[in-house]
Design a protein around this motif. Structure first.
Motif, short mmCIF file in Angstrom:
data_model
loop_
_atom_site.label_atom_id
_atom_site.label_comp_id
_atom_site.label_asym_id
_atom_site.label_seq_id
_atom_site.Cartn_x
_atom_site.Cartn_y
_atom_site.Cartn_z
N SER A 1 0.52 4.14 -0.28
CA SER A 1 -0.44 3.60 0.69
C SER A 1 -1.63 2.96 -0.03
O SER A 1 -2.11 1.89 0.37
N LEU A 2 -2.09 3.63 -1.08
CA LEU A 2 -3.25 3.10 -1.82
C LEU A 2 -2.90 1.81 -2.54
O LEU A 2 -3.67 0.84 -2.52
N PHE A 3 -1.73 1.75 -3.15
CA PHE A 3 -1.32 0.53 -3.85
C PHE A 3 -1.17 -0.63 -2.86
O PHE A 3 -1.61 -1.75 -3.13
N GLU A 4 -0.54 -0.35 -1.72
CA GLU A 4 -0.33 -1.41 -0.72
C GLU A 4 -1.66 -1.99 -0.24
O GLU A 4 -1.76 -3.17 0.08
N LYS A 5 -2.68 -1.16 -0.18
CA LYS A 5 -3.99 -1.60 0.28
C LYS A 5 -4.56 -2.69 -0.64
O LYS A 5 -5.27 -3.59 -0.21
N TYR A 6 -4.22 -2.61 -1.92
CA TYR A 6 -4.75 -3.56 -2.91
C TYR A 6 -3.65 -4.40 -3.54
O TYR A 6 -3.86 -5.04 -4.57
N ARG A 7 -2.50 -4.42 -2.93
CA ARG A 7 -1.32 -5.06 -3.50
C ARG A 7 -1.58 -6.52 -3.88
O ARG A 7 -1.11 -7.00 -4.92
N GLU A 8 -2.31 -7.23 -3.04
CA GLU A 8 -2.52 -8.67 -3.27
C GLU A 8 -3.28 -8.95 -4.57
O GLU A 8 -3.24 -10.06 -5.10
N HIS A 9 -3.93 -7.92 -5.10
CA HIS A 9 -4.68 -8.09 -6.36
C HIS A 9 -3.86 -7.68 -7.58
O HIS A 9 -4.34 -7.80 -8.71
N ALA A 10 -2.65 -7.20 -7.37
CA ALA A 10 -1.84 -6.69 -8.48
C ALA A 10 -1.29 -7.83 -9.32
O ALA A 10 -0.94 -8.89 -8.80
N SER A 11 -1.20 -7.57 -10.61
CA SER A 11 -0.59 -8.54 -11.51
C SER A 11 0.92 -8.49 -11.37
O SER A 11 1.49 -7.58 -10.73
N VAL A 12 1.60 -9.46 -11.96
CA VAL A 12 3.06 -9.50 -11.93
C VAL A 12 3.63 -8.23 -12.56
O VAL A 12 4.57 -7.62 -12.04
N GLU A 13 3.05 -7.83 -13.69
CA GLU A 13 3.53 -6.63 -14.37
C GLU A 13 3.32 -5.39 -13.53
O GLU A 13 4.18 -4.49 -13.49
N GLN A 14 2.19 -5.31 -12.83
CA GLN A 14 1.93 -4.15 -11.98
C GLN A 14 2.89 -4.10 -10.80
O GLN A 14 3.35 -3.03 -10.40
N LEU A 15 3.20 -5.27 -10.24
CA LEU A 15 4.16 -5.32 -9.14
C LEU A 15 5.55 -4.88 -9.59
O LEU A 15 6.26 -4.18 -8.86
N LYS A 16 5.93 -5.29 -10.80
CA LYS A 16 7.22 -4.86 -11.35
C LYS A 16 7.25 -3.34 -11.51
O LYS A 16 8.23 -2.67 -11.15
N ALA A 17 6.16 -2.80 -12.08
CA ALA A 17 6.09 -1.35 -12.30
C ALA A 17 6.12 -0.60 -10.97
O ALA A 17 6.75 0.46 -10.84
N TYR A 18 5.45 -1.16 -9.97
CA TYR A 18 5.39 -0.53 -8.64
C TYR A 18 6.78 -0.49 -8.01
O TYR A 18 7.22 0.56 -7.52
N ARG A 19 7.46 -1.61 -8.01
CA ARG A 19 8.79 -1.65 -7.40
C ARG A 19 9.76 -0.73 -8.15
O ARG A 19 10.60 -0.06 -7.54
N LEU A 20 9.63 -0.70 -9.46
CA LEU A 20 10.50 0.17 -10.26
C LEU A 20 10.27 1.64 -9.89
O LEU A 20 11.22 2.43 -9.79
N ALA A 21 9.00 1.98 -9.67
CA ALA A 21 8.66 3.37 -9.34
C ALA A 21 9.13 3.74 -7.93
O ALA A 21 9.59 4.84 -7.68
#
Length: 443
Positions: A417-437
């Motif tokens: 929930s916390l990540f989704e709140k700030y998702r639009e500010h995530a870098s490409v690498e952070q988005l990859k790590a998030y989806r992997l998790a």
């Protein structure tokens, strides 16, 4: 002489011939007394021990477990059953992976229910050797074989299985272990009851099962003053430790519920345990330990109720203790308070940066791993409030990874929930790590 016995000795004698050894030479190479070796090989008044068989196998260049399938007749016959020899044999079979031999022996000896004590003895030896996986198998056999639900051996087997199961940080596995063991805690030998209740409380504390922690905390207070008034009862630690932990858990529950004055009352009680009797040197050491914890937790309560002025003094105290466990607990309180009241605690976090870098060392301990997880979550919230969004996303991903590893589903949900709140500010690498998790695959 029975065929299997002859076969065991035939194999050994055959290898003696192949290597050209006589009894004296083989005795010298194996370290076995020549007379004992002669009697063992001739089957005269002395059976061969499993250690002797291992020693002979080593001389002949054989792998551990050599001829174990032929050894059972040294332990079991129509006329006799050698319990000490069987226990040693089962332990060695477990250590070298001869599960086929274990299966064969267990199926033979469990025809008589009294022989389950042999399985339990083997399990205990393996447990105290630190061979938990091997011991677990034997304890499960005991649990399946013992029909008397009030048997101390059954209760102790459940206790050992609980201890083995809860050595990691898997929250789901730990909770199942609590549920399975809980009904047997009061059926243990009296020497073990206090520590068993403490371990239950500790695991439930790591799982935030507050009602259960409260129940076990009350039992710790009661048992430590009644059960241990008997001189013959000797728990693992001085009774004052368990009494103090009961109060400490009650203080933590009151704090969790926002009842800070009640929590303070419990803290002051466990910080002053000099009255507890009898107190020997180990008891005095425990009293001093609780004084230290009490002082730290009084700071905690001040910080959690919004006293910003005391934060640096609290940090000084944490630094003086120089213990990583205390640092993570203290920083959690400081940063949670900073989030609640809008404090800036960058100076404190910078001061303990070296300690923070070592929080990954907690992997394996359920309570300390949970504190690390909570630190990452509080730190993420703090970074977002300070408008340091990339840092907040980084800490959220750290927290998410820990929550997934520990199977803490509620914490996992909070991180998502916390990540989704700030998702639009995530870098490409952070988005990859998030989806992997989250789903186990990259974008």
């Amino acid at each position: 002489m029975r065929i299997v016995n002859r076969s065991l000795r035939f194999e050994i004698e055959d290898h003696m011939k192949q290597h050209g050894y006589n009894i004296n030479q083989l005795a010298e190479l194996s370290g076995i007394n020549p007379g004992n070796l002669s009697m063992a090989l001739n089957g005269v008044s002395r059976s061969m021990t499993i250690n002797q068989l291992d020693a002979l196998g080593k001389v002949f260049g054989k792998v551990p477990g050599w001829l174990y399938e032929l050894y059972t007749e040294e332990c079991i016959s129509d006329e006799r059953l050698s319990r000490p020899r069987l226990v040693s044999y089962l332990v060695r079979c477990a250590e070298v992976g001869r599960n086929d031999c274990i299966d064969a022996v267990v199926s033979k000896i469990l025809d008589h229910s009294k022989n389950v004590k042999i399985i339990f003895s083997a399990a205990e030896k393996l447990f105290y050797k630190g061979r938990n996986g091997e011991a677990e198998r034997f304890y499960e056999i005991v649990v399946s074989a013992v029909k008397d639900s009030f048997s101390e051996m059954l209760a102790m087997s459940h206790y050992r299985l609980f201890s083995i199961a809860t050595r990691g940080t898997d929250a789901e596995k730990n909770w199942k272990a609590v549920i399975r063991f809980d009904p047997f805690r009061n059926r243990l030998p009296e020497n073990d009851q206090l520590d068993a209740v403490f371990q239950l409380a500790r695991v439930c504390y790591s799982l935030k099962k507050w009602s259960e922690v409260e129940e076990y905390a009350g039992e710790l207070e009661l048992l430590s003053t009644t059960l241990c008034s008997q001189e013959e009862i000797a728990p693992k630690r001085h009774p004052v430790y368990y009494y103090g932990m009961g109060l400490l858990y009650k203080a933590a529950i009151a704090e969790e519920r926002g009842l800070f004055e009640l929590s303070k009352k419990y803290v002051l009680n466990y910080a002053n345990l000099e009255w507890f009797e009898p107190l020997d040197e180990s008891g005095q050491n425990e009293v001093e330990r609780f004084k230290t914890w009490g002082k730290a937790n009084l700071y905690t309560l001040e910080v959690l109720t919004g006293n910003e002025r005391i934060i640096d003094e609290y940090a000084d105290y944490l630094a003086s203790l120089n213990r990583l466990n205390d640092v993570v607990a203290g920083l959690n309180n400081i940063i949670a308070s900073a989030n609640k009241y809008g404090f800036n605690v960058d100076r404190v976090l910078a001061r303990f940066s070296g300690s923070i870098a070592r929080f990954d060392l907690f992997n394996g301990d359920p309570i300390l791993s949970d504190r690390h997880l909570q630190y990452r979550y509080h730190k993420a919230l703090y970074a977002f409030r300070q408008n340091r969004v990339p840092e907040g996303l980084y800490e959220t991903l750290r927290c998410l990874s820990l929550a997934k590893q520990m199977k803490k589903y509620e914490d996992t949900f909070h991180c998502i929930s916390l990540f989704e709140k700030y998702r639009e500010h995530a870098s490409v690498e952070q988005l990859k790590a998030y989806r992997l998790a989250v789903v186990g695959e990259e974008v």
